[in-house]
Design a protein around this motif. Structure first.
Motif, PDB file in Angstrom:
ATOM      1  N   THR A 286      17.119  63.508  68.043  1.00  0.00           N
ATOM      2  CA  THR A 286      16.950  64.962  68.056  1.00  0.00           C
ATOM      3  C   THR A 286      17.308  65.557  66.696  1.00  0.00           C
ATOM      4  OG1 THR A 286      19.232  65.407  68.759  1.00  0.00           O
ATOM      5  CG2 THR A 286      17.596  65.057  70.496  1.00  0.00           C
ATOM      6  N   ALA A 287      16.880  66.805  66.489  1.00  0.00           N
ATOM      7  CA  ALA A 287      17.263  67.549  65.287  1.00  0.00           C
ATOM      8  C   ALA A 287      18.575  68.277  65.570  1.00  0.00           C
ATOM      9  CB  ALA A 287      16.162  68.524  64.893  1.00  0.00           C
ATOM     10  N   GLU A 288      19.596  67.499  65.873  1.00  0.00           N
ATOM     11  CA  GLU A 288      20.912  68.048  66.183  1.00  0.00           C
ATOM     12  C   GLU A 288      21.983  67.294  65.396  1.00  0.00           C
ATOM     13  OE1 GLU A 288      20.997  69.766  70.632  1.00  0.00           O
ATOM     14  OE2 GLU A 288      20.685  67.597  70.547  1.00  0.00           O
ATOM     15  N   ILE A 289      23.074  67.991  65.126  1.00  0.00           N
ATOM     16  CA  ILE A 289      24.231  67.389  64.478  1.00  0.00           C
ATOM     17  C   ILE A 289      25.299  67.150  65.538  1.00  0.00           C
ATOM     18  CG2 ILE A 289      26.014  67.660  62.712  1.00  0.00           C
ATOM     19  CD1 ILE A 289      23.161  67.364  61.646  1.00  0.00           C
ATOM     20  N   CYS A 290      25.848  65.948  65.542  1.00  0.00           N
ATOM     21  CA  CYS A 290      26.942  65.611  66.447  1.00  0.00           C
ATOM     22  C   CYS A 290      28.225  65.428  65.646  1.00  0.00           C
ATOM     23  CB  CYS A 290      26.647  64.312  67.200  1.00  0.00           C
ATOM     24  SG  CYS A 290      25.469  64.466  68.559  1.00  0.00           S
ATOM     25  N   SER A 291      29.339  65.761  66.279  1.00  0.00           N
ATOM     26  CA  SER A 291      30.647  65.445  65.702  1.00  0.00           C
ATOM     27  C   SER A 291      31.463  64.728  66.774  1.00  0.00           C
ATOM     28  CB  SER A 291      31.363  66.717  65.239  1.00  0.00           C
ATOM     29  OG  SER A 291      31.720  67.535  66.335  1.00  0.00           O
TER      30      SER A 291
END
Length: 449
Positions: A286-291
């Motif tokens: 996905t075009a998402e940032i995870c932390s």
């Protein structure tokens, strides 16, 4: 005596001769000039010459045909090679990246920037915000004239809009510690590798990232992240508590970011960074940032609107490094995400993230085409970009200062490498070193300003 006219047709010359004659008894007597039947030697020689010329031309043509047939396989191979190289850029046409921006959209973006600058001016009025408001009003008037005259250059206006937006972002409220003196210093030199080693798993793991925790107050944590599943995904990060342990591949701990490398919280791509014992990365598919917080084992997500993924805008130059659409970097007080969008014509976009809240606080749009770059890194709010020189050398050639909006395209900071491919390059503000993941090799460099 009767006079007859004898009409003789000479076939060779295609001419007729009229000959007078006399009748004697039962015969007709006439004198005929037989020279008209003389063999046309001159004409024959000319025809022979023409035939020879035709034969020579035919032989020459046949030779050209044979040569062309011999060259066709090479021409086809060249065409296939060119087609393969151009295929990666097919989206420029099929996705309409260079289609004209609609005036209504342009007007909306101007209104959004004007509103943002106006709010900033009310909170902190200064000369820069005043000048920006004046330029924005002029730009809005220009758009209105476009409506009226039906004559415009949208691409030029869009470039102007991008510059105004970058200046507006720089005027927005930024923590004082962000505006440190270091942002005014541009890097001047990169040392030879101060450390070189293979990753701790296998030479076949050619893609990944490594480095040191980027938070100034953090403990000395070194980390290593290797991608599996076609050099695309990962779900663990290897942690070391000292440089000595890292160099000796001992006393490490593999922290599990996700249950498997196909889990929704798994890592995609090599743009990973560690900041404050938290792993920041592109979420799986996905075009998402995870932390992922290593201490609390919790994961947060945020959407990165418009970001190209799945090799739409990877780092390239001569050849593309797959799964490098999104690159994360760290500064002393922020995490940065570097990506590209269709709206920005595939050029690099830089966004500053709040690492605790995991939201975007500022965004800048550059004129640097992401596929013309092999890697990027951030130093005190300045974006640096590299390009391929040869198998064993890379060069920093570009910088973009988010504080001033200034782009510098005249840099030439070469540095060594041991292989051609670059999977990840990041700068660590704690020790001032660059960390490079170079086709399974791990290298570090000292930097000078």
């Amino acid at each position: 005596m009767f006079v007859y006219l004898l009409l003789l047709t000479v076939i060779v010359t295609v001419e007729a001769q009229r000959v007078p004659g006399q009748q004697k008894t039962d015969s007709c007597l006439c004198k005929i000039n037989s020279s008209i039947w003389t063999f046309p030697a001159v004409e024959f020689m000319e025809v022979t010459r023409q035939v020879q010329i035709c034969e020579d031309n035919l032989n020459e043509f046949e030779e050209k045909v044979r040569n062309t047939n011999a060259e066709l396989p090479m021409m086809e191979a060249t065409l296939q090679n060119i087609s393969a190289r151009l295929k990666a850029f097919g989206y420029l046409h099929t996705s309409g990246l260079y289609s004209a921006l609609q005036l209504q959209q342009l007007n909306r973006e101007l209104e959004e920037i004007h509103q943002s600058v106006n709010e900033t001016h009310k909170q902190n009025p200064n000369k820069e915000t005043h000048n920006l408001l004046s330029e924005l009003n002029k730009a809005k008037n220009d758009v209105q004239r476009m409506y009226k005259d039906d004559f415009f250059n949208l691409e030029t206006m869009k470039k102007r809009l991008r510059d105004l937006n970058n200046r507006a972002q720089s005027c927005k409220t930024i923590p004082n510690d962000f505006r440190s003196t270091c942002h005014q210093r541009i890097m001047t030199r990169i040392s030879s590798p101060s450390m070189t080693k293979l990753n701790s798993i296998s030479k076949s793991y050619i893609s990944g990232a490594w480095g040191r925790d980027a938070l100034l107050s953090s403990k000395e944590h070194y980390w290593e992240h290797c991608l599996v599943s076609g050099h695309k995904h990962g779900n663990t990060i290897r942690m070391y508590t000292s440089r000595e342990d890292f160099m000796a591949n001992r006393n490490y701990k593999d922290e599990q970011i996700a249950p498997s490398y196909s889990d929704k919280n798994a890592v995609q791509g090599s743009g990973t960074i560690l900041y404050d014992n938290t792993v920041f990365y592109q979420c799986y598919g996905t075009a998402e940032i995870c932390s992922f917080n290593i201490t609390t084992k919790t994961t947060k997500r945020m959407k990165l609107d418009g970001a190209g993924i799945d090799n739409k805008f990877p780092f390239c130059y001569y050849s593309c490094r797959d799964w490098t659409d999104i690159d994360l970097e760290a500064d002393p007080d922020a995490v940065w995400v570097i990506y590209a969008t269709e709206e920005n014509h595939g050029n690099i976009v830089v966004s500053r993230l709040d690492p605790l809240e995991l939201n975007i606080t500022h965004t800048w749009k550059t004129h640097l085409f992401k596929r013309s770059v092999t890697s990027t890194f951030m130093v005190c709010g300045v974006l640096y970009a590299t390009r391929f020189v040869n198998t064993f050398q890379e060069e920093v050639f570009y910088a973009f200062d988010t504080t001033t909006g200034q782009e510098i395209s005249s840099l030439s900071l070469p540095f060594e490498k041991v292989s051609s491919g670059i999977a990840n390059l990041n700068y660590n503000p704690v020790d001032g070193k660059l960390y490079l993941y170079n086709d399974a090799y791990l290298l570090s460099y000292d930097t000078f300003f």
